[in-house]
Structure formats: C-alpha cells, structure tokens
Design an enzyme around this catalytic site. Structure first.
Site, mmCIF file in Angstrom:
data_model
loop_
_atom_site.group_PDB
_atom_site.id
_atom_site.type_symbol
_atom_site.label_atom_id
_atom_site.label_comp_id
_atom_site.label_asym_id
_atom_site.label_seq_id
_atom_site.Cartn_x
_atom_site.Cartn_y
_atom_site.Cartn_z
ATOM 1 N N ALA A 79 57.716 -231.600 -8.197
ATOM 2 C CA ALA A 79 56.496 -232.403 -8.041
ATOM 3 C C ALA A 79 55.302 -231.535 -7.621
ATOM 4 C CB ALA A 79 56.727 -233.505 -7.017
ATOM 5 N N GLY A 139 59.207 -230.072 -4.130
ATOM 6 C CA GLY A 139 57.827 -229.721 -4.439
ATOM 7 C C GLY A 139 57.689 -228.342 -5.055
ATOM 8 N N CYS A 140 56.826 -228.233 -6.064
ATOM 9 C CA CYS A 140 56.587 -226.958 -6.750
ATOM 10 C C CYS A 140 56.065 -225.894 -5.788
ATOM 11 C CB CYS A 140 55.599 -227.180 -7.893
ATOM 12 S SG CYS A 140 54.940 -225.670 -8.640
ATOM 13 N N PHE A 141 55.152 -226.250 -4.890
ATOM 14 C CA PHE A 141 54.509 -225.263 -4.039
ATOM 15 C C PHE A 141 55.381 -224.830 -2.873
ATOM 16 C CE2 PHE A 141 50.861 -226.272 -6.548
ATOM 17 C CZ PHE A 141 50.076 -225.139 -6.494
#
Length: 255
Positions: A79, A139-141
C-alpha cells in the site's frame, strides 16, 4: 547493456481519480509504441494497493475521515498513501534489446536522484536494498528495494514495475510532504513487525527548508534528461488511451 530510447512523449497530466490514473498507465502500456514519461497528481488523495494485496483488512472509515480515495494498482507491491506527492509513470515498448527489470529501475532511479540533488535534496541511489525486504509489510515505504532514492537511509521515492506483452511499465511516487496517515495505519490491525514510516521514510519538506513545487521538480527532471541527450516531446494522453482506460477502470477500483 540496454540503451534507453532517444525520443520520449513527455506528459504533465491533469489531476484525476486514482483508478483512472492506474487504467491510463495500463492503456499506455498496451496501446502505444512510443516511449512515454508521465507525471500526475491524485484527486482526491488516494491509497493504492498492490494488485494482489487484499482489501478486506482495510478500515475504510479512516480513509473516509481524511477524504482519501482507494484504488488498486496494476503493479504488485504494498500500500502507498498518495497524499501530497508527485507521481510518475514510465512506459518502454518491449523489443529486441529491451531493458531488464533492474536496468529500468536503475535508469529511472538515476535521473530522479540527479534531479533531486540539483534541487538541493541530499539524495543517493542505493545499489542494494535497505535492510527491510518488506515481504511481510503492508506499506511500500516501510520496505526497501534496489536502485531507490534515499536520504540518509530513509526512503523518499517508492516505485513498482510490471511487464505487459508489448511494454514495461514503472510508476511510483515522490513524497513532498509526510502523508496524513501511514500505510500501516489504514488496516484494522497493525503489523507488529512493520517499522514506523516516520523513522524509515522521509519527504522533501522534512529535508530542506525551501520546498519546490511539482512543476519545479518536473522541470529539473526535464533538464537532467535533456542534458543527457534525450529528446522530450510535449504531449497529452490521447483520446484513444482515455477511452481504453475508461473501459478497464473497474479493474482498478476497490469495492
């Protein structure tokens, strides 16, 4: 070694809803024979999920409270909260001598890093992923990858890639400001192993005092590419691409 094309469609696009942006990226990847670089923003700010990421764990009430939309990307991964970001997509038609996955990641990462350094942002490009592979993160980050732009080890630009029969698509988002909610916080249950994004990711506003607007960042990228011999031709998304995108947009909506 792959040699990038010399000529590119250069599109600075309108703000659009997330599912339509994703469908446009797919339409360009299946309907064009021209290398294309596109920049865009989101209306409204939107959470995008990786193509195979499940949506039943998402607390939609949190998104509604912040006025955030939601969509599904054609690419994989985790996400991303596209809130006060600059998003890009790159489409490279596939033919003999086409780039490998990592060659494309590296080439795009290099011009992003050069453009951001020119703007005074102390970015470096990492050859190997940060020590956060992210296989179990939401989460992507929170995760790391090869050839990403980072500032002192903190991720500032997240990207994803997909191969279609006729073209490679890479797209991603640069954080201008810290998003109003972390990706991990949109789920009913926070993954206990997932790091706090405020410690492993950053944004431009957290790094320099004078924050450039999107147009200045885009202009810096234009300068970097032009100075290395690439010819960039101003263009728009074609009517044919818009029509195709609208016909497949439902594939990128989240019910």
């Amino acid at each position: 070694m792959w040699q990038p094309p010399s000529n590119w469609r250069w599109i600075v696009d309108s703000d659009r809803r997330g599912s339509l942006h994703m469908a446009i990226d797919v339409a360009m990847s299946t309907n064009t024979t021209e290398p294309t670089i596109r920049f865009y923003d989101w209306d409204p700010a939107t959470v995008s999920l990786g193509f195979h990421q499940k949506s039943d764990r998402i607390d939609r009430s949190k998104l509604t409270a912040l006025g955030l939309g939601i969509c599904r990307r054609p690419t994989g991964g985790r996400a991303v909260v596209h809130d006060r970001v600059l998003t890009y997509s790159v489409v490279v038609p596939l033919a003999e001598g086409s780039p490998s996955l990592w060659e494309l990641y590296r080439w795009i990462g290099e011009w992003w890093a050069s453009a951001l350094v020119d703007l005074g942002i102390p970015v470096e490009l990492v050859d190997e992923p940060l020590s956060r592979p992210g296989a179990n993160f939401d989460g992507c980050f929170a995760s790391g990858n090869r050839y990403e732009a980072v500032v002192r080890g903190r991720k500032i630009l997240g990207s994803a890639q997909r191969r279609f029969p006729n073209a490679a698509l890479q797209h991603g988002s640069l954080r201008i400001h810290r998003p109003r909610i972390q990706a991990r916080e949109i789920f009913f249950e926070v993954n206990a192993r997932e790091p706090d994004e405020t410690t492993v990711a950053t944004s431009i506003v957290e790094e320099i005092s004078e924050v450039p607007d999107n147009n200045k960042i885009i202009s810096s990228i234009h300068h970097v590419l032009s100075s290395t011999g690439h010819k960039l031709f101003d263009a728009t998304v074609t009517n044919c691409e818009i029509e195709l995108a609208e016909s497949i947009e439902a594939d990128y909506q989240v019910a």
